[in-house]
Structures are given as structure tokens and as C-alpha cells.
Design an enzyme around this catalytic site. Structure first.
Site: not given
Ligand code: ADE
Length: 232
Positions: A13, A79, A200
């Protein structure tokens, strides 16, 4: 003087930012490396905090105490908590809260830290607007959203947990540091914004999607941060 603290939780990052920076000085504190110099012609300190809220808060406090930063930006991945927010899209925080704070037994709202006087920590309006307008120039092929970031010490990869989070907090995305950085910035009266690219959908597909998309998503968020710096 304007000096921007830029925090990413993981190396991927911040690695692009470190590569593109004119580095003057490296300082180590609390096992974190703080890289000080100019980025896109702007005074900046770039640091990898490590994962989770304690690391995020510690890192923000060091940026305030040891580097006297004027602004804090948290860049990284998250996410999605909304159907329309797709992998690759960017969320710019309006505010941030701790989804794992629960003192309801004493009358506080779920997510509210006692005696702070607010449920969520408000991001700086100018940084928000700048991030959104710059995103349209830097990443014209994706959508940018402005909304709430919810954070906790938990990777969310379960549809039921995700749905509870949407119902309880109306979050746009979930990650593991933003609210802690926001909280520390709020206590130090430093303007902040969280910029997160979606890696995600925080549901049962997250375990597979996250490793596939995190690098490209992280680079997108970092490119936006670099571009917006001289305009702050
Ligand atoms: N960072 C990226 N995806 C995530 C997720 N699903 N839950 C927590 N932190 C995240």
C-alpha cells in the site's frame, strides 16, 4: 507549513509512494519506518503502520508528535459493503467508526467510543472533495464513492457478518485501520481522509478475491494520493 502524513497498513500500500518520493530522511519508531521528503513536490512522510487498529492509531500519533504533520491520509484497500461498489472502485471517507466497539450496556450506540461526543469521526471536507475530483482525473475508468468507512480488527469474509455491518452502520467499505487513524487525528485536531480501493466484496468470495486484486487496488489508491498532494 503543509506536511502530509501518509499511512498504509501494508508494504504494497506504500511501496509505490516510497519509490516515487525524494527521500531526505528515514526514522524508525515503534518498529515502523517513517520516510520523510517530498512527493510530487509536496512535503510528506510515508509510513507502513502494520495491520489493525492499534498499529494505525500508534502510527498516526507518531506522525503528530514526531513529524508535526498538518494532514493525514490513509491509503489502501478495503472490502465493499455495497452491491454497486465493485472491485477496483474507490471509496473516499465521509466519516469512520469502529464496528467492533460495543458499550451499549451503558447507553452508547453500537460503534460509539464512550465520552468522545460523536459516533463517527468526520473526515475533512476539503480533502474529501479533492480526493473525489482528482480521482475522476487519475482513474477515469472506475467509480468513486463518498461514504462511511467502518473498521475493526477482523477480516470480513462472511455474508452474514457483512450484512449485519451494513444494517448496523450503513458503511460503504470495511477495513482494519481507518477508524483508528481517524480517531487519533480527531483527538489531535488534524484533518484527515481515508482513501480505499476495493479489493473484495467482504463476503464468502473475499478469501479468493483479496489476494488477486489487492496489489492493483492498492496502487490505484496510492496514485490518487500522489496526484492530489500539491493541491491540498
Ligand atoms: N481489507 C480489504 N478487504 C477487507 C475485508 N474484507 N475485511 C477487512 N479488511 C479488509
Amino acid at each position: 507549513m503543509k506536511k502530509i502524513g501518509i499511512i498504509g497498513a501494508m508494504e504494497l500500500e506504500v511501496e509505490v509512494l516510497k519509490e516515487r518520493m525524494n527521500i531526505r530522511n528515514k526514522m524508525e519508531k515503534a518498529s515502523m519506518e517513517f520516510w520523510e521528503g517530498t512527493l510530487n513536490g509536496t512535503e510528506a512522510v510515508v509510513v507502513r503502520s502494520g495491520v489493525g487498529k492499534v498499529n494505525g492509531a500508534l502510527c498516526a500519533q507518531i506522525l503528530c508528535d514526531s513529524f508535526a504533520v498538518s494532514h493525514i491520509i490513509n491509503t489502501g484497500v478495503a472490502g465493499s459493503l455495497k452491491n454497486e461498489i465493485n472491485i477496483g472502485d474507490i471509496v473516499v471517507s465521509t466519516d469512520a467508526l469502529h464496528h467492533d466497539m460495543d458499550v451499549r450496556v451503558f447507553g452508547y450506540s453500537l460503534g460509539e467510543v464512550p465520552q468522545m461526543g460523536c459516533l463517527a469521526f468526520l473526515a475533512d471536507a476539503h480533502l474529501q472533495q479533492l480526493a473525489v475530483s482528482c480521482c475522476k482525473e487519475v482513474n477515469p475508468d472506475i467509480e468513486v464513492y463518498q461514504g462511511r468507512v467502518v473498521s475493526g480488527d477482523q477480516f470480513i469474509s462472511d455474508k452474514k457478518v457483512k450484512n449485519d455491518m451494513i444494517q448496523n452502520f450503513q458503511g460503504f467499505c470495511v477495513e482494519m485501520e481507518g477508524a483508528a487513524i481517524a480517531h487519533a487525528s480527531y483527538l489531535n485536531q488534524i484533518p484527515f481522509v481515508i482513501i480505499r480501493a476495493i479489493s473484495d466484496k467482504a463476503d464468502d468470495s473475499a478469501q479468493v478475491d483479496y489476494p488477486s486484486f489487492e496489489k492493483a487496488a492498492a496502487a490505484r489508491s496510492a496514485a490518487l494520493v500522489e496526484y492530489m498532494l500539491p493541491k491540498i
